[in-house]
Write an enzyme that holds these catalytic residues in place. Structure first.
Site, short mmCIF file in Angstrom:
data_model
loop_
_atom_site.label_atom_id
_atom_site.label_comp_id
_atom_site.label_asym_id
_atom_site.label_seq_id
_atom_site.Cartn_x
_atom_site.Cartn_y
_atom_site.Cartn_z
N GLY A 173 0.84 -1.19 0.00
CA GLY A 173 0.00 0.00 0.00
C GLY A 173 0.87 1.23 0.00
CB SER B 158 -1.68 2.21 3.81
OG SER B 158 -0.48 1.48 3.61
CE LYS C 266 3.87 0.22 3.25
NZ LYS C 266 3.37 1.60 3.44
CD GLU D 174 9.59 1.10 4.72
OE1 GLU D 174 9.28 1.07 3.50
OE2 GLU D 174 9.19 1.96 5.50
CB VAL D 175 9.84 -6.14 1.25
CG1 VAL D 175 8.61 -5.83 0.41
CG2 VAL D 175 10.60 -7.32 0.66
CD GLN D 176 9.48 -0.16 0.08
OE1 GLN D 176 8.86 -1.10 0.57
NE2 GLN D 176 9.78 0.93 0.78
CB CYS E 144 -6.99 11.00 -0.24
SG CYS E 144 -6.38 12.35 -1.28
CB CYS F 123 -10.40 14.32 -1.62
SG CYS F 123 -10.11 12.58 -2.00
ZN LIG Z 1 -8.01 12.44 -2.98
#
Ligand SMILES: [Zn+2]
Length: 206
Positions: free
Chosen positions: A20, A24, A26, A93-95, A149, A152
């Site tokens: 994500g 989020s 994780k 943080e595997v990325q 977000c 919004c």
């Molecule tokens: Zn938004």
């Protein structure tokens, strides 16, 4: 047709991916899963890349404050060595790991470990991040979390990188860990891609 029931395999290892955007939850989810494995009496270990030195090198700490002891590794090979013999292995943080992380996870899973890999699905450009596409492909279980977000209030799946309050240049460095105030979670509609290198000339002119 029987209903689809999500059950764990009876034997052997498997891979769970939690991905994500930033904010989020994780790391919080990773900690939750590994903590429960510990409570069940399993040997559990969390590994994170050395690059991620925000908050605390010896722990994984979520933005919400959840915390669990972790060891750092610089490569996929080091993850494999450190995590050998554990029943449950969390990778945060595997990325940020090199492509060798895919083979390392495969070795751990083949050896019977439950591996939970958490990380960003997309980089700040909105492109697939590191080995994440491959891991999502080969995982037994995938959870894609969304944030709220910052613009919004809708479901955010993307990470907006801001430099001086503006969308970061597309050609900027991908890895910049820890500067909390320069990232926002955004939905697809609110995500603003940065100017590319060519368009960046405009910024220089201005
Ligand atoms: Zn938004």
């Amino acid at each position: 047709m029987p209903p689809v029931i999500r059950t764990q395999p009876h034997a052997g290892g498997w891979l769970e991916v939690v991905c994500g955007p930033m904010f989020s939850g994780k790391s919080e989810e990773l900690i939750r899963r590994l903590r429960r494995a510990e409570i069940a009496g399993q040997r559990a270990l969390i590994v994170k890349p050395l690059i991620d030195d925000r908050y605390d090198v010896g722990h994984v700490v979520s933005h919400a404050g959840a915390k669990m002891r972790a060891v750092t590794a610089q490569s996929g090979g080091e993850v494999e060595r450190l995590a050998g013999g554990y029943d449950a292995v969390g990778i945060d943080e595997v990325q940020f790991f090199d492509d060798a992380i895919v083979g390392a996870i495969d070795v751990l899973v083949s050896g019977g470990a439950r591996v939970v890999a958490a990380g960003l699905a997309q980089d700040f450009r909105g492109l697939p991040f590191g080995a994440m596409p491959t891991l999502l492909c080969v995982a037994e279980f995938v959870d894609k979390l969304e944030a709220v977000c910052h613009r919004c209030g809708g479901p955010a799946t993307m990470t907006q990188r801001l430099v001086d309050g503006r969308p970061a240049p597309f050609g900027g460095e991908t890895i910049q860990v820890g500067a909390l105030d320069s990232y926002e979670a955004r939905c697809r509609a609110c995500f603003a891609p940065g100017l590319d290198v060519a368009a960046g000339a405009l910024a220089h002119a201005g």
